[in-house]
Design a protein around this motif. Structure first.
Motif, PDB file in Angstrom:
ATOM      1  N   SER A  35       8.861 -18.130-100.030  1.00  0.00           N
ATOM      2  CA  SER A  35       9.056 -17.619-101.383  1.00  0.00           C
ATOM      3  C   SER A  35      10.544 -17.519-101.705  1.00  0.00           C
ATOM      4  O   SER A  35      11.338 -17.064-100.889  1.00  0.00           O
ATOM      5  N   VAL A  36      10.894 -17.947-102.905  1.00  0.00           N
ATOM      6  CA  VAL A  36      12.305 -18.040-103.287  1.00  0.00           C
ATOM      7  C   VAL A  36      12.532 -17.382-104.646  1.00  0.00           C
ATOM      8  O   VAL A  36      11.740 -17.570-105.571  1.00  0.00           O
ATOM      9  N   VAL A  37      13.621 -16.626-104.733  1.00  0.00           N
ATOM     10  CA  VAL A  37      14.085 -16.145-106.037  1.00  0.00           C
ATOM     11  C   VAL A  37      15.401 -16.858-106.320  1.00  0.00           C
ATOM     12  O   VAL A  37      16.223 -17.029-105.418  1.00  0.00           O
ATOM     13  N   ILE A  38      15.583 -17.299-107.562  1.00  0.00           N
ATOM     14  CA  ILE A  38      16.819 -17.985-107.930  1.00  0.00           C
ATOM     15  C   ILE A  38      17.598 -17.153-108.943  1.00  0.00           C
ATOM     16  O   ILE A  38      17.023 -16.662-109.913  1.00  0.00           O
ATOM     17  N   ALA A  39      18.888 -17.000-108.703  1.00  0.00           N
ATOM     18  CA  ALA A  39      19.755 -16.305-109.667  1.00  0.00           C
ATOM     19  C   ALA A  39      20.854 -17.256-110.104  1.00  0.00           C
ATOM     20  O   ALA A  39      21.587 -17.787-109.267  1.00  0.00           O
ATOM     21  N   GLU A  40      20.960 -17.467-111.386  1.00  0.00           N
ATOM     22  CA  GLU A  40      21.911 -18.442-111.928  1.00  0.00           C
ATOM     23  C   GLU A  40      22.031 -18.164-113.411  1.00  0.00           C
ATOM     24  O   GLU A  40      21.037 -18.079-114.112  1.00  0.00           O
ATOM     25  N   ASP A  41      23.253 -18.038-113.895  1.00  0.00           N
ATOM     26  CA  ASP A  41      23.392 -17.603-115.282  1.00  0.00           C
ATOM     27  C   ASP A  41      23.239 -18.716-116.305  1.00  0.00           C
ATOM     28  O   ASP A  41      23.014 -18.442-117.473  1.00  0.00           O
ATOM     29  N   GLY A  46      10.537 -16.026-108.568  1.00  0.00           N
ATOM     30  CA  GLY A  46      11.258 -15.255-109.580  1.00  0.00           C
ATOM     31  C   GLY A  46      12.554 -15.929-109.978  1.00  0.00           C
ATOM     32  O   GLY A  46      13.120 -16.703-109.210  1.00  0.00           O
ATOM     33  N   ARG A  47      13.012 -15.630-111.183  1.00  0.00           N
ATOM     34  CA  ARG A  47      14.265 -16.176-111.677  1.00  0.00           C
ATOM     35  C   ARG A  47      15.078 -15.070-112.320  1.00  0.00           C
ATOM     36  O   ARG A  47      14.525 -14.235-113.038  1.00  0.00           O
ATOM     37  N   ALA A  48      16.375 -15.096-112.116  1.00  0.00           N
ATOM     38  CA  ALA A  48      17.230 -14.080-112.714  1.00  0.00           C
ATOM     39  C   ALA A  48      18.438 -14.745-113.352  1.00  0.00           C
ATOM     40  O   ALA A  48      18.925 -15.756-112.867  1.00  0.00           O
ATOM     41  N   ALA A  49      18.914 -14.165-114.440  1.00  0.00           N
ATOM     42  CA  ALA A  49      20.049 -14.749-115.153  1.00  0.00           C
ATOM     43  C   ALA A  49      21.339 -14.012-114.842  1.00  0.00           C
ATOM     44  O   ALA A  49      22.397 -14.367-115.333  1.00  0.00           O
ATOM     45  N   ASN A  50      21.240 -12.956-114.030  1.00  0.00           N
ATOM     46  CA  ASN A  50      22.448 -12.239-113.621  1.00  0.00           C
ATOM     47  C   ASN A  50      22.181 -11.478-112.335  1.00  0.00           C
ATOM     48  O   ASN A  50      21.039 -11.396-111.875  1.00  0.00           O
ATOM     49  N   GLY A  51      23.226 -10.905-111.774  1.00  0.00           N
ATOM     50  CA  GLY A  51      23.096 -10.265-110.474  1.00  0.00           C
ATOM     51  C   GLY A  51      22.177  -9.054-110.462  1.00  0.00           C
ATOM     52  O   GLY A  51      21.422  -8.854-109.507  1.00  0.00           O
TER      53      GLY A  51
END
Lengths: 203, 203
Positions: free
Chosen positions: B5-11, B33-38
């Motif tokens: 399982s992977v979560v990616i964070a990248e703005d 999951g995906r995130a646009a900031n820390g």
DNA sequence: GGGGCAAGCTGACAATTGTCATGTCAAAGT
DNA sequence: ACTTTGACATGACAATTGTCAGCTTGCCCC
């Protein structure tokens, strides 16, 4: 169903691969070529004649803007779309001047990319909405070629004497250009002038 | 077959989507999951407990390096991998200090990403080869906090007097710090010093 | 031929920047 | 108590930078 053929130019290999993967998810798009710099991209477009060229701006050997101009000059059928990090109105202006059909920002949602490609392929335009307005309100580039050149070097930390030596002008002349640039850009010193010009896309 | 399982964070949303698409092509990876900031990324990791967090460095609200440190501090099971544009040895050093398991550059070939994820998931490390060597040979950050601060402001085009006002020091002191920084970095002036420090990842 | 004009150069001057030596003061070691 | 050290300041000086006005040259245009 006709496929839309696409060439992608992007110098960061990982991003290039990822974009290709993204487009591959769309049934009607066919990534027929990939380039890691502007020259490769130009060659690919000449030989493959894709419907769409998707290109970054800041790349080695030839920028996306130069690439767009080169393609326009030889009136290839390929429609050019820019995908870049930089929301610089000067870039957009130059891109439009080079006949580019699309200008997207890398922080647009991923779904918009395929949609924009279809729009452009159908003859439309796709400009990042946050730029579409600003484009004409933004000021014109007030710098001449010498000022640009000198400002670029100053921005890298070179001294006036240094710059003068490098481009074969007298030191006084270099200072004059710098002074001109500073006042045109309404900055307080060379560093601020450099940043303003760069952020506007004028360098 | 167990999924990783992977979560990616990248703005940059487009890049985020593209990376997710790239990983989706791999049968054994599951982008949960995906995130646009820390900060979003931190919250996601706390609630989802993914095997891997793939994160950029320069993001709003919280950088990838701060994020890595925060995760390490609460000893979550998630293994952190950095994916960034910047080959700055200072970044790598800090990342390793924060217990990061992978450090890849965005111009690595796309295939390496999935491979690196598997390596890390299996308990190994994945460091961009062009940095692996340089990492320890690279110099230590010679700047102290004041010098860093003053250099950052100088790099934005502020004058010494300006900087002094802003951080409540005398102008002479500001010049002293700047001078110290310039000499430590072996630069010729503040602009060059700024660039050197920034490019080393010390700002 | 003469006027306008842009590109460069020069010299003079003030302001800013970079360097140094030296001084104060408080915190940390010994 | 007695260094040592680090943070901050001062003043003096040289070098660099920013501003300005004026000079030369070559070019284009009428």
């Amino acid at each position: 169903m006709t496929m839309i053929s696409v060439v992608i130019a992007e110098d960061q290999a990982l991003v290039l691969g990822a974009l290709a993967a993204l487009l591959k998810l769309e049934g009607d798009l066919d990534v027929v070529g990939r380039a890691a710099n502007g020259q490769q991209a130009l060659a690919l477009c000449e030989s493959l004649r894709p419907d769409i060229l998707l290109t970054d701006i800041e790349m080695p050997l030839m920028t996306g803007l130069e690439l767009a101009a080169a393609l326009a000059a030889q009136s290839l059928p390929t429609r050019v779309m820019i995908v870049t990090t930089f929301a610089r109105s000067g870039y957009l202006r130059r891109a439009l001047g080079a006949g580019v059909r699309g200008y997207l920002l890398k922080d647009a949602p991923a779904e918009t990319l395929a949609a924009a490609i279809r729009t452009v392929h159908a003859g439309g335009r796709a400009i990042a909405p946050e730029l579409a307005l600003e484009s004409w309100s933004g000021k014109e580039d007030p710098l001449n070629e010498r000022e640009r050149q000198v400002l670029r070097l100053a921005g890298e930390g070179r001294s006036s004497a240094d710059i003068a030596r490098q481009i074969h002008l007298s030191e006084g002349t270099v200072r004059n250009y710098l002074s001109e640039a500073i006042s045109k850009l309404d900055a307080g010193n060379r560093v601020e002038a450099f940043r303003l010009a760069r952020d506007a896309g004028w360098l």
